[in-house]
Design an enzyme around this catalytic site. Structure first.
Site, PDB file in Angstrom:
ATOM      1  CD  GLU A 132       0.095  -1.159   3.318  1.00  0.00           C
ATOM      2  OE1 GLU A 132       0.169  -2.206   2.646  1.00  0.00           O
ATOM      3  OE2 GLU A 132       0.248  -1.131   4.551  1.00  0.00           O
ATOM      4  CG  HIS A 138      -6.135  -5.227   1.937  1.00  0.00           C
ATOM      5  ND1 HIS A 138      -6.618  -5.821   3.083  1.00  0.00           N
ATOM      6  CD2 HIS A 138      -4.841  -4.924   2.197  1.00  0.00           C
ATOM      7  CE1 HIS A 138      -5.666  -5.853   3.990  1.00  0.00           C
ATOM      8  NE2 HIS A 138      -4.565  -5.323   3.475  1.00  0.00           N
ATOM      9  CD  GLU A 139      -2.476  -3.889  -0.583  1.00  0.00           C
ATOM     10  OE1 GLU A 139      -1.886  -3.103   0.184  1.00  0.00           O
ATOM     11  OE2 GLU A 139      -2.600  -5.114  -0.337  1.00  0.00           O
TER      12      GLU A 139
HETATM   13  N1  B3K Z   1       1.133  -4.390   4.012  1.00  0.00           N
HETATM   14  C1  B3K Z   1       1.513  -5.346   3.002  1.00  0.00           C
HETATM   15  C2  B3K Z   1       2.230  -6.512   3.548  1.00  0.00           C
HETATM   16  C3  B3K Z   1       3.684  -6.386   3.642  1.00  0.00           C
HETATM   17  C4  B3K Z   1       4.303  -7.692   4.051  1.00  0.00           C
HETATM   18  C5  B3K Z   1       5.732  -7.587   4.253  1.00  0.00           C
HETATM   19  N2  B3K Z   1       6.347  -8.831   4.623  1.00  0.00           N
HETATM   20  C6  B3K Z   1       0.345  -5.841   2.225  1.00  0.00           C
HETATM   21  C7  B3K Z   1      -0.965  -5.637   2.839  1.00  0.00           C
HETATM   22  O1  B3K Z   1      -1.325  -6.218   3.829  1.00  0.00           O
HETATM   23  O2  B3K Z   1      -1.699  -4.822   2.345  1.00  0.00           O
HETATM   24 ZN    ZN Z   2      -2.831  -4.938   4.370  1.00  0.00          ZN
END
Ligand code: B3K
Ligand code: ZN
Length: 885
Positions: free
Chosen positions: A287, A320-321
């Site tokens: 994100e 989600h992002e």
């Molecule tokens: N925030 C990222 C995940 C990152 C993982 C790093 N090992 C994707 C998400 O949950 O939107």
């Molecule tokens: Zn996330």
């Protein structure tokens, strides 16, 4: 902290500093040890001189003392696999700095300074896919959680928020597109065919949200006008040739932006929103502020190459992002123990979004299925942790189903208790109170208490205690008094480090059905707070049928004394779709567990056939829901209930039940398949539902009549004008011993040669086949020219699918276990983060019957004996072997 322990850390010597650093013994980081950063970095300017082989980075940090922290003369900057090429303080060569392991310590006398550091990166050889790396000739970054320290020296922790200005330059032919966070504020041509761009992000952010992309990309563009009239330029960037497969992603983005305004009052806050799809990516997507980077798998979709499930996944992950822009970016996490603050909440938000875009009840069933298959085993195994963990060695290991999916369930319970309006008031207050801050889970809970008017004092236990509560319900009828009493008992099982648990607060939705009328007197939400409690209800001359945990109102394991007849009643009559599904699942589960113990129960089997026939015939339910109701429980969920389980015996019992259903319901299933086959392709619910029941019908029929079903599936495969039908048919055929099998697999491969995402499917279909020779196939596929250890999607398609295929993974001789351990050892030096994700499969040994359990444990011991294990794999292996819990 230990300073300058080896010659690699001689201050000011870049040559030596570049040499390999001895891996330090894994350090355990504890939540309660949190201290605020001594120095803040309100501004950072980054200058990238880009190249796939060598990228030079000059970072200029404006640093100032944090008035809220203990005075510390030394600025601590994290680094990982980078060396200091030049270090200036206020424009002059820095003095007195040193290395502590891979981190840089810089003593500073004043209140504020300007620190400039140059580092050299080698993106082409960065196979970990953390920091700056090359993927198909393009450059991209992944910084969460601790990847920024692989780019430059920085206080790489989420509570240090900075304004970023990024300048990058590089050969225009190689990198025609240059992107970073925020908005592009300047660009121009340089010398010798180079060009440059400058991006400015006005919103202070932690380093894990930094992103940069440079490459040969093309975009689908569109615009979105926000609720207050800001016109936002949207772009989905992909490799040339893939642009036709971006329509759904763009539509999903626009829908997400609109939905977040309506459902949560959240508006986008930049003039640009870019998404870039890359093929080599450790997880689903990231994100980064204004520049989301995605695994191609969650962007590229068209009817010919993506299934309905893939379309849903694109919509869900794009949402989600995007939703992270508020739940994660505008309000970020104070430290990584608070990860569920952004992830649990954002998963709930994406679940609500997908439910609104499609079918709410079907989405709920899907989400619970994922929770049970992935999170329940985690919560009852050696890697169990609360949604807000207390300690970790490698934070990458904590991007788990617990933090994400159970985290979402916990916030969903707040939603249930508060109701939609009050929940919204709580979330509004949370965003208002903490905008621009690095917050904690406690901040969220407090905002919910204040804004939604909830008392969450006991509820905080959901953040503290791991383990899935086991709740037993029993109904007693008092004919004389005309009352019914519900006894509820709960037990939260011990988990590592938490031998004794307190009772949890549980919002339990129930309804009491009149057996004769098939209706109930209203749904009630019981607030369970004690280990044992009773609730009495009047007005029941006859004993009602209990429908409990409706809508899966709490993430618990429910045990009831319902009779088979009660379950059959609920499977046919319950007005809560989830409860209806659940009643059928319980009938299946009883039958399967019973069959392994003492053989099939003919009466129950007959009841199941009747219930399933009713599902197929019921015109009041749509095909999307029908498809859900027709699915048998997953073996990995049954293993939880049977522990210690014989997975192969469970698998065989499941196959026998499928065959039984296929035989008894043959005409109905054939008619269902015929009817559904007449519905033309579209993305509308009726057409999607038709495809879903088609595949479910084939699955049951295949178990009953191989030759006939193979013909039917081959016809579906050849006639298919979409991937859902084609993949569904091929998956069924690939489990059968029929001549068409090899031919169709070859056809599929040839048809989609060069399309990486579909070739992933080709690997996965073979690794998921329910056949005795699947391990031979996996071994052969590992040597196939399309297989590579460098691409996480490909590795997962083959090996994660095999690990999830119980008849393969739990091969009696331990060959499946050995293959996974071999994979982990081979992948670890290349990509430790992805390698570590395979360890939990072996960590489930305590749930499995003793002979196999020993084989699983032996593989863990074999891995543990390897000295060079990464921190990622080491932590998972050690915890999986720990018997103290
Ligand atoms: N925030 C990222 C995940 C990152 C993982 C790093 N090992 C994707 C998400 O949950 O939107
Ligand atoms: Zn996330």
């Amino acid at each position: 902290m230990d300073i300058a322990r080896n010659p690699t850390s001689i201050p000011g010597n870049p040559e030596l500093a570049d040499a390999a650093v001895e891996p330090a013994a894994p350090e355990t980081i504890r939540r309660l040890d949190y201290t605020p950063p001594a120095w803040l970095v309100p501004e950072i300017a980054l200058d990238f001189d880009l190249g796939v082989e060598l990228t030079k980075v000059r970072a200029t940090l404006k640093v100032e003392r944090n008035p809220d922290a203990a005075a510390d003369q030394t600025l601590h900057l994290c680094g990982d696999n980078i060396a200091v090429m030049e270090l200036l303080v206020d424009g002059k060569p820095a003095e007195g700095w040193s290395m502590s392991g891979s981190n840089l310590l810089l003593p500073l006398a004043g209140e504020r300074h300007e620190v400039t550091v140059e580092t050299h990166l080698h993106p082409a050889t960065n196979s970990q896919l953390m920091g700056l790396y090359a993927s198909n000739g393009m450059l991209c970054t992944q910084c969460e959680a601790e990847g920024f320290r692989r780019i430059t020296f920085f206080p790489d922790r989420p509570d240090v928020l900075s304004r970023y200005t990024v300048r990058m330059s590089g050969p225009k032919a190689e990198f025609p597109i240059l992107l970073s966070n925020g908005d592009c504020t300047a660009s121009g041509e340089g010398e010798n065919g180079t060009h440059w761009a400058e991006w400015t992000d006005p919103w202070p952010k932690p380093s894990y949200l930094f992103a940069l992309v440079a490459g040969d990309l093309v975009a689908r563009t569109d615009t979105f006008t926000t609720m207050n009239g800001r016109k936002v330029d949207l772009a989905v960037w992909v490799r040339p040739g893939d642009e036709d497969r971006t329509e759904h992603a763009m539509r999903s983005l626009i829908n997400s932006m609109k939905w977040d305004e309506e459902a949560f009052g959240r508006e986008y806050d930049l003039d640009t929103f870019n998404i870039v799809a890359v093929s080599d990516f450790n997880m689903g997507a990231m994100e980064n502020k204004g520049l989301n980077i995605f695994n191609t798998r969650y962007i590229l979709a068209d009817p010919d190459t993506a299934t309905d499930g893939d379309f849903d996944a694109v919509e869900g992950v794009v949402g989600h992002e995007y939703f992270h822009n508020w739940s994660g970016n505008r309000v970020t996490c104070r430290d990584w123990f608070q990860l569920s603050l952004k992830e649990g909440f954002t998963v709930l938000r994406d679940q609500m979004f997908s439910a609104d875009m499609g079918s709410e009840p079907v989405k709920r069933i899907e989400d619970v299925r994922i929770l049970r298959a992935a999170q329940f085993p985690e919560d009852s195994g050696p890697l169990a942790h609360p949604i807000r963990p207390d300690s970790y060695q490698e934070i990458s290991n904590f991007y788990t189903a617990t933090v994400y999916n159970k985290g979402a369930e916990v916030i969903r319970m707040m939603h249930t208790m508060a109701g939609p309006e009050r929940f919204r008031a709580g979330s509004d207050l949370y965003f208002e109170r903490h905008d621009g801050e690095a917050a904690t889970c406690e901040d969220f809970v407090k905002a919910m208490e204040d804004g939604a008017g909830l008392d969450l004092s006991q509820f905080r236990l959901w953040y503290e205690q791991a383990g899935t509560p086991r709740v037993t319900v029993a109904l007693k009828h008092d004919a004389a008094a005309g009352t019914v009493t519900l006894d509820v008992k709960q037990l939260v099982p011990p988990t590592p480090g938490q031998p004794v648990k307190k009772p949890m607060p549980i919002p339990l939705k129930i309804a009491l059905f009149d057996r004769d009328t098939g209706s109930h007197d209203g749904e009630r939400t019981l607030n369970i707070t004690k280990a044992a409690e009773s609730f009495t209800f009047g007005g029941f001359a006859k004993p009602p049928v209990l429908s409990a945990n409706r809508g899966f109102s709490a993430p618990i394991q429910l045990e009831s004394e319902a009779t088979d007849a009660d379950l059959q009643f609920l499977a046919a009559k319950d007005d809560d779709s989830f409860a209806r599904y659940e009643a059928l699942q319980q009938l299946f589960t009883r039958e399967l567990l019973g069959a392994v113990e003492g053989g099939p129960d003919e009466t129950r089997r007959a009841a199941i056939v009747e219930a399933m026939a009713a599902v197929i015939d019921d015109r009041a339910i749509d095909d999307m829901m029908r498809g859900e109701l027709m699915m048998l429980p997953a073996i990995n969920f049954l293993i939880e209930l049977a522990a210690p389980a014989d997975p192969v015996a469970l698998h065989e019992a499941r196959e026998r039940l499928k065959a039984y259903l296929g035989t008894r319901l043959r005409d109905r299933l054939t008619a269902l398949h015929d009817r559904a086959s007449t519905i033309p392709y579209s993305l509308e619910a009726d057409s999607r539902g038709a495809r879903k029941v088609k595949t479910q019908a084939l699955i049951l029929l295949a178990a009953a009549d191989v030759a006939e079903t193979a013909k039917r599936a081959e016809t579906q495969y050849r006639a298919a004008d979409n991937m859902t039908d084609r993949q569904g048919a091929l998956a069924v055929i690939s489990g059968l011993d029929v001549p068409a099998r090899g031919e169709l697999l070859a056809d599929f491969h040839a048809r989609y040669a060069g399309n990486a995402l579909v070739i992933d499917k080709w690997f996965a279909i073979q690794a998921s086949a329910l056949r005795s020779d699947v391990l031979d196939a996996v071994e052969a596929l590992a040597g196939h020219e399309d297989f590579t250890m460098k691409n996480p999607n490909r590795v997962r398609a083959l090996y994660m699918t095999m690990a999830g295929n119980p008849s393969a993974f739990h091969d009696a001789g331990g060959r499946g276990y050995r293959m996974i351990a071999d994979l982990v050892l081979a992948l670890d030096p290349i990509n430790p983060q992805t390698a570590a994700r395979f360890v939990p499969w072996l960590g489930r040994w305590r749930k499995i019957e003793p002979v196999r359990a020993e084989l699983m444990r032996a593989e863990l011991m074999r891995m543990a004996a390897v000295k060079s294990l990464s921190k990622d794999v080491r932590e998972q292996v050690t915890k999986s072997l720990d018997t103290s819990a």
